[in-house]
Design a protein around this motif. Sequence first.
Motif: not given
Length: 675
Positions: A638-642, A649-653, A658-667
């Motif tokens: 994750x450190x390398x990804x961010x 010039x983008x962001x990662x969060x 909501x249905x259980x689990x996690x959403x990783x999103x980058x733009x």
Amino acid sequence: MMLNPPKTQRWSSQKWRWLIPILLLLMFLATLIWLPWQAQRMEANERQEQLIADTLWVEQAIQFQLGRNEEILRLIGNDIVHERLSPSLATDRFRQLLNSNHEILRIVWFDEHDSVISSTSELAHPAKDYALPSHLESNRIESIRIEADNKTRCLPPALEAGSKNAYLLSCQIPLIKENQRHGNIVVSYRLQGILEEMAPWWFAQDNQISLLDSDDKVLAERAAAGPGKSFYTHNRALELDGVTLTLRTNSNKSEPKLLANLLVLSVVLLSLGLLWSLIALWRDINRRLAAEGALRQQVAFRTAMENSLITGLRARDMEGRLTYVNPSFCKMIGHPADQVIGRIPPMPYWAPEAFEEYQERFTKMLSGSVPSKGFETIYQRANGERFPVLIYESPLVNEHGKQTGWMSSILDISELKNAQELTRQQQEKLHASARLATMGEIASMLAHELNQPLAAISSYTAGAINLIQSGNVDLTLLQSALEKANVQAQRAGHIIRSVHNFVKKTEPRREQVNIVNLIHSALPLVELQAQVSNVQVQCQLAEDLPDVLADKVLLEQVLLNLTRNAIEAMLSCPPEQRQLRIVASREPIIGLTTGLTTGAASVQIQVIDTGHGITEETAKQLFSPFFSTKSSGMGMGLNICRTAIEFHGGTLDHQNNPAGGTIFRFSLPAINTTP
Ligand code: ADP
């Protein structure tokens, strides 16, 4: 060193220095004012005394003349009594006397019965002619009768017959023979005549002379040069036989003027001038003292400033001779000021090895070219030690704007040089450590990123071996497996290059990347891993996705890292729930301050899993390097990804699904943002 006397002491000595001349001057002025006053008084006294003496003189003159007249009349009387002088002869002699003495109005000879025997003028009516008041007349007659001695008797003055203000003084001289009175000679004086004939002209010129009776009534007055001023007056009793008159003199001189004396006036003027020049001198001296004080203060301030300067100062004249050095310069070179002032090159602080350089610069300076910037050179201390200096030269210009030499400020930069050397060494060390750190980073990243292609190569080659070992070699299948293994090997090579560039922060090889293509190229690897873990993979890719400018391999690695984490998070779930979705969409960019859409767009990629999710505790350290909850995890993904996304010039969060689990999103910002 001599110390200045304290300020208060100086002030009191100055005060005394001024007090004495001021006192003397005041005394001088007082004397000057007193002198004319005293002179005036003395002059007044002198004039008064003179008047008294002159009055006495006049009185004596009157007495003398009256006495002389009496004497002559007595002689005539004697002749009358003893020589039987006839009345006509007597009258002749009377007339003689009368002619030479104009103060005498008439002379009358009475016999013993008071009958007129002879007279110098006709007496129709003797009593009337005498103009005597009746009581006086009777007194006179009575007195004539009573007195039988030989004494002359004068009667109180009486008005002349027919006049209102002309008084006569009549005196009778008895004619005695053998103690018998044989008559009288009566001489009548005009009082006015007495004053005019007997008072000398020079006295009458300066004085008003009056004769007064006992009641202070003016009987006669002479004022030749005008009336008296009543300033100098004197009364003198004029004792006549039987009558006392007052002789009053009144000078027509006025009070002496105070500053009549030109000498006194000029002395006063001179002393005023003296006073003025003393005041001017005093003010001038005060101004000078103030200027001197200010100068002394300035010099003290300048000396203090020079002493506290750490910059060395040196002044040279037009021939290059040292004319001034400050203590700091002396301290720098280790020579006292008197050893260097007045010296011309070569200077004792010149290092022999730099002689040529100094000489060249000195020649240039004498020719008038002074470097506008500072220059560095070395000097030699008295103990032979060399030290670097930074010198700034500037022309020394006097108050008339004429150049008189050069002024230099000299900075000992040995400490600066030492500090620079130390910094350089430290920077070198820093670079070495940075290189080491970079190598460590590269190693750890490579170890992490190469896992996947190596695992893929391993599984392809294992499949190929299995195929060969089975004896039933399907060449197409074998070729496919080996080709895939080859692709992964090439990918590993790409990864190594990208990671190297990325870690060394060199400009990445950016290119226009189509996100859909990128996802499709990474998908086989994702699916390979998903298959092993019984995970279903779904892709939802929008059609109008704009391109982004990125390092393709790095972006693939980000995607692979996120999908691998997602798959691993779902391993604890029942296989039917294991679903991995990759969603790519176009998103407007919202302005941070306005909260409105800016018109620009970005591409957003979401990796959604239905795994165990992320606790709050884990979320706090999610992007920290080497943080992992997995037994075999490196905690670098994750450190390398961010870092990689921010690098583009983008962001990662992330957020909870909501249905259980996690959403990783980058733009990532899109290239062509125009809709
Ligand atoms: P590693 O995978 O080597 O542990 P990462 O930096 O990729 O290192 O991940 C750090 C930690 O973040 C993981 O150990 C895991 O606990 C957590 N994590 C990452 N992705 C997910 C995910 N999709 N679901 C749940 N936890 C996750």
